[in-house]
Design a protein around this motif. Structure first.
Motif, PDB file in Angstrom:
ATOM      1  N   ARG A 156       0.824  -1.209   0.000  1.00 47.95           N
ATOM      2  CA  ARG A 156       0.000   0.000   0.000  1.00 47.95           C
ATOM      3  C   ARG A 156       0.858   1.258   0.000  1.00 47.95           C
ATOM      4  NH1 ARG A 156      -5.187  -1.669   3.910  1.00 47.95           N
ATOM      5  NH2 ARG A 156      -5.632  -3.592   2.767  1.00 47.95           N
ATOM      6  N   ARG A 157       1.984   1.215   0.683  1.00 46.49           N
ATOM      7  CA  ARG A 157       2.892   2.374   0.650  1.00 46.49           C
ATOM      8  C   ARG A 157       3.425   2.583  -0.759  1.00 46.49           C
ATOM      9  NH1 ARG A 157       4.628   0.398   5.732  1.00 46.49           N
ATOM     10  NH2 ARG A 157       6.388  -0.681   4.759  1.00 46.49           N
ATOM     11  N   ALA A 158       3.687   1.480  -1.463  1.00 46.57           N
ATOM     12  CA  ALA A 158       4.175   1.582  -2.843  1.00 46.57           C
ATOM     13  C   ALA A 158       3.094   2.116  -3.770  1.00 46.57           C
ATOM     14  CB  ALA A 158       4.662   0.216  -3.325  1.00 46.57           C
ATOM     15  N   LEU A 159       1.839   1.797  -3.458  1.00 44.56           N
ATOM     16  CA  LEU A 159       0.705   2.241  -4.282  1.00 44.56           C
ATOM     17  C   LEU A 159       0.480   3.744  -4.142  1.00 44.56           C
ATOM     18  CD1 LEU A 159      -2.064   1.186  -5.820  1.00 44.56           C
ATOM     19  CD2 LEU A 159      -3.057   1.639  -3.565  1.00 44.56           C
ATOM     20  N   ARG A 160       0.563   4.229  -2.913  1.00 47.18           N
ATOM     21  CA  ARG A 160       0.221   5.626  -2.632  1.00 47.18           C
ATOM     22  C   ARG A 160       1.256   6.578  -3.212  1.00 47.18           C
ATOM     23  NH1 ARG A 160      -1.153   4.002   3.594  1.00 47.18           N
ATOM     24  NH2 ARG A 160      -3.064   2.821   3.102  1.00 47.18           N
ATOM     25  N   ALA A 161       0.759   7.629  -3.811  1.00 46.39           N
ATOM     26  CA  ALA A 161       1.559   8.657  -4.481  1.00 46.39           C
ATOM     27  C   ALA A 161       2.094   8.160  -5.821  1.00 46.39           C
ATOM     28  CB  ALA A 161       2.703   9.174  -3.615  1.00 46.39           C
ATOM     29  N   ARG A 162       2.520   6.894  -5.888  1.00 51.66           N
ATOM     30  CA  ARG A 162       3.077   6.378  -7.149  1.00 51.66           C
ATOM     31  C   ARG A 162       1.987   6.021  -8.145  1.00 51.66           C
ATOM     32  NH1 ARG A 162       4.541   6.017 -11.260  1.00 51.66           N
ATOM     33  NH2 ARG A 162       6.171   4.797 -12.250  1.00 51.66           N
ATOM     34  N   THR A 163       0.959   5.282  -7.702  1.00 50.03           N
ATOM     35  CA  THR A 163      -0.132   4.871  -8.587  1.00 50.03           C
ATOM     36  C   THR A 163      -1.388   5.694  -8.331  1.00 50.03           C
ATOM     37  OG1 THR A 163       0.728   2.607  -8.616  1.00 50.03           O
ATOM     38  CG2 THR A 163      -1.553   2.929  -9.350  1.00 50.03           C
ATOM     39  N   VAL A 164      -1.693   5.935  -7.059  1.00 48.94           N
ATOM     40  CA  VAL A 164      -2.858   6.734  -6.672  1.00 48.94           C
ATOM     41  C   VAL A 164      -2.379   7.891  -5.812  1.00 48.94           C
ATOM     42  CG1 VAL A 164      -5.134   6.743  -5.602  1.00 48.94           C
ATOM     43  CG2 VAL A 164      -4.270   4.641  -6.658  1.00 48.94           C
ATOM     44  N   ALA A 165      -2.680   9.116  -6.228  1.00 44.56           N
ATOM     45  CA  ALA A 165      -2.277  10.312  -5.480  1.00 44.56           C
ATOM     46  C   ALA A 165      -3.513  11.000  -4.923  1.00 44.56           C
ATOM     47  CB  ALA A 165      -1.496  11.263  -6.383  1.00 44.56           C
ATOM     48  N   TYR A 166      -3.286  11.791  -3.884  1.00 47.15           N
ATOM     49  CA  TYR A 166      -4.400  12.388  -3.151  1.00 47.15           C
ATOM     50  C   TYR A 166      -4.185  13.888  -2.976  1.00 47.15           C
ATOM     51  CZ  TYR A 166      -7.659  13.078   0.808  1.00 47.15           C
ATOM     52  OH  TYR A 166      -8.668  13.511   1.640  1.00 47.15           O
ATOM     53  N   VAL A 167      -5.214  14.682  -3.300  1.00 46.27           N
ATOM     54  CA  VAL A 167      -5.203  16.132  -3.072  1.00 46.27           C
ATOM     55  C   VAL A 167      -6.264  16.423  -2.017  1.00 46.27           C
ATOM     56  CG1 VAL A 167      -5.523  18.414  -4.083  1.00 46.27           C
ATOM     57  CG2 VAL A 167      -4.484  16.584  -5.439  1.00 46.27           C
ATOM     58  N   ALA A 168      -5.818  16.855  -0.837  1.00 48.36           N
ATOM     59  CA  ALA A 168      -6.719  17.013   0.298  1.00 48.36           C
ATOM     60  C   ALA A 168      -7.502  18.315   0.225  1.00 48.36           C
ATOM     61  CB  ALA A 168      -5.919  16.965   1.600  1.00 48.36           C
ATOM     62  N   GLN A 169      -8.558  18.390   1.042  1.00 45.18           N
ATOM     63  CA  GLN A 169      -9.406  19.578   1.099  1.00 45.18           C
ATOM     64  C   GLN A 169      -8.643  20.781   1.635  1.00 45.18           C
ATOM     65  OE1 GLN A 169     -13.056  18.997   3.213  1.00 45.18           O
ATOM     66  NE2 GLN A 169     -13.583  21.160   3.256  1.00 45.18           N
ATOM     67  N   SER A 170      -7.872  20.582   2.696  1.00 44.84           N
ATOM     68  CA  SER A 170      -7.138  21.680   3.316  1.00 44.84           C
ATOM     69  C   SER A 170      -5.658  21.565   2.997  1.00 44.84           C
ATOM     70  CB  SER A 170      -7.349  21.686   4.834  1.00 44.84           C
ATOM     71  OG  SER A 170      -6.541  22.672   5.437  1.00 44.84           O
TER      72      SER A 170
END
Length: 615
Positions: free
Chosen positions: A86-100
């Motif tokens: 999951r650490r490998a997935l995050r930012a590399r395959t799926v990225a997140y733009v938060a509300q704040s």
């Protein structure tokens, strides 16, 4: 289905613990997203939008757990991954733009260091290459000074700029999927347009698949290809944007659309009739107000001037909307009236009597009759106190009520704001955003005020809850004859509840008059920019209006040094060199009855303004 990038089947998520009991908050959700498509998740607060979006990163909030179903991203079974996967997935395959964005950055590190960090963690490129790519993204996202903005710290850029920097951080790893979680909710209308345009362009250029979480249907209409409507953790409807917005199949979707129409002030003539003040003195009158921070000089000017020569009046039982972008001085104005910020010069009269600039100089009755409802109920309510404690304090302070009398009045206040009596024993952490805002309002009403200063009280609420709060404010005004100063950057909200409007820009009141001034040109050029920047609930609106406020401006000649020049001149597309930067603008009266500070005549503005915002 080789073209499917995201596939969610039967997703179930539970919250709670085995000892306290488990509750299902996401209940068998199914949807799929094709490559390059933008899917919007919409619904009220608590509908499961963010919880479902975070599942694409294999993440659940504290106290929640996956209970069933599957989430596949690009063929990867996300829920079957271990922690390392999951650490490998995050930012590399799926990225997140938060509300704040403000909460998502480390204030002690430069923007560049934080933007390139995902590339270094995943060892995707050298630091030099990462910095070069970051600059390219800054340029694509229309950030100012793209070559050097990365050297700044988070507090040195605006909220809209920081939101775009966060998008650059998400996109720098070339992710297959980007999750946007309410990324423009807290932004004013002009900044929101800039950010939406930048997001939409970059998503198209990089070919990313996106999931856009929002409660703003007008924004969704500009960004999404398809919509999933959620309520109570269940899918109510799924379809193409045009179908969902123009011919909704589910009753809940129709209710969301109705709430959006209501909040935008459609049918506003059906609201409580405007109060005819006649010859009665205004409840509140402000003359020549200047305020700010730092030492006040001998001319009555503070070191940092936030408000400059502001004038307004509020009749008994009426509502004044104060609108403008972030930094225009709206909240400072409310705090001056409340006595929380001292004015440098000018007069503030309440029922014809001068109000002391210092809170300690006011009478107990003046203190009681002017109440401030803060923007963020989360920080305005003490989390360790029950609602009964919170409401009991002003009752004891202002009315001397305790014991059974206070308990009875607390029940009346909760009924007034349409909360069940059982709410009295709960703490703010156990309430929804809308419930907390109602408690916030009930606390102000406990003092039985004549004037309530409402500071962005619906900006953080979803469409349905925000519309309910506006309806409540209308009811209270009708039942209690209370007056409002309603501060907002949301013109739709002001249209829905206010009789009169004051438009602030950089601390100056550039236009004032009845609410109808917002309905059609001519306006002050800044008012026109704000009005044109409100997204319409129609496909293609953003593309047609993408150039709002971004036209190339001719250079201004040197300022004359004269005081109180037009504060909007640097951004005004209809400015007049030799006038706007040489002498203060005259006060003009438009056909609507509105008064504006502008060198342009009403006829000139009528001719020039309809072309604003053309693609």
């Amino acid at each position: 289905m080789s073209d499917v990038m995201i596939e969610v089947k039967g997703l179930r998520i539970v919250a709670g613990s085995e000892t306290e009991g488990m509750s299902e908050i996401v209940k068998g959700v199914d949807f799929a997203v094709k490559k390059g498509e933008v899917l919007a998740l919409i619904g009220e607060s608590g509908s499961g939008k963010t919880t479902i979006a975070l599942s694409l990163l294999g993440y659940t909030r504290h106290g929640c757990a996956f209970a069933g179903g599957s989430v596949r991203v690009g063929g990867t079974d996300v829920l079957s991954l271990d922690d390392a996967g999951r650490r490998a997935l995050r930012a590399r395959t799926v990225a997140y733009v938060a509300q704040s964005a403000a909460a998502g950055f480390n204030p002690a590190r430069t923007l560049m260091d934080q933007v390139i960090e995902p590339t270094q963690l995943h060892r995707l490129m050298t630091r030099k290459a990462a910095r070069a790519k970051a600059v390219e993204l800054f340029r694509a996202l229309a950030l100012p000074a793209p070559d050097s903005i990365g050297d700044r710290y988070p507090h040195q850029v605006s909220g809209g700029q920081l939101q775009r920097v966060m998008a650059a951080m998400a996109l720098i790893t070339d992710p297959a999927v980007v999750v946007f979680d309410e990324p423009t909710t807290a932004l004013d209308v002009t900044t929101q347009i800039e950010v939406l345009v930048a997001f939409k362009r970059v998503i198209k250029e990089v070919g990313a698949t996106a999931v856009y979480v929002s409660h703003d249907l007008a924004v969704v209409a500009q960004m999404a290809d398809r919509i999933v409507v959620l309520n109570g953790g269940e899918v109510q409807e799924c379809g193409e944007v045009d179908q969902v917005l123009d011919a909704p199949a589910h009753a809940y979707t129709r209710a969301l659309l109705a709430a959006s129409d209501h909040r935008q002030g459609r049918g506003a003539d059906e609201r409580a009739a405007a109060v005819d003040g006649g010859t009665e003195a205004p409840l509140l009158e402000i003359r020549g107000l200047s305020a700010g921070y730092g030492r006040i000089d001998r001319h009555g000017h503070p070191a940092v001037c936030v408000l400059d020569d502001v004038n307004l009046s509020i009749a008994r039982g009426s509502a004044l909307g104060v609108i403008g972008e972030s930094g225009s001085g709206k909240t400072t104005l409310a705090r001056v009236v409340a006595g929380l910020v001292e004015r440098a010069s000018g007069e503030v009269l309440f029922e014809g009597q001068p109000l002391s600039a210092q809170l300690g100089g006011r009478t107990a009755d003046q203190y009681r009759r002017i109440q401030l409802v803060f923007q963020n109920a989360d920080t305005a309510l003490n989390p360790s106190h029950t609602v009964a404690d919170i409401l009991g304090r002003p009752l004891a302070f202002y009315k001397g009520l305790r014991g059974a009398a206070a308990k009875r009045r607390i029940g009346e206040l909760l009924d007034l704001v349409k909360l069940p009596a059982s709410t009295a024993g709960r703490r703010p952490g156990g309430l929804s955003g809308g419930q907390k805002q109602r408690v916030n309002l009930a606390r102000a009403l406990a003092a039985e005020p004549s004037l309530i200063l409402c500071d962005e009280v619906t900006s953080a609420l979803d469409t349905v809850v925000g519309a309910a709060i506006l309806e409540l404010l209308r009811d209270l005004r009708r039942e209690l004859s209370v007056s409002y100063m309603f501060i907002s950057h949301d013109i739709s909200t002001v249209r829905a509840i206010c009789d009169d409007v004051l438009v602030l820009y950089a601390g100056q009141g550039v236009e004032g008059g009845q609410r109808k001034l917002l309905d059609r040109p001519p306006h002050h050029p800044y008012t026109g920019l704000l009005v044109d920047s409100v997204p319409a609930l129609e496909r293609g609106w953003l593309d047609a209006h993408r150039n709002i406020g971004s036209c190339a401006l001719p250079p201004l000649s040197a300022d004359s040094g004269s005081g109180r020049l037009c504060s909007f001149r640097a951004r005004c597309s209809v400015r007049v060199d030799g006038k706007c930067n040489a002498v203060p603008p005259p006060l003009r009266t438009l056909p609507s009855g509105a008064q504006i500070l502008c060198h342009r005549s009403a006829d000139e503005l009528q001719t020039l303004q309809p072309v604003r915002g053309a693609a």
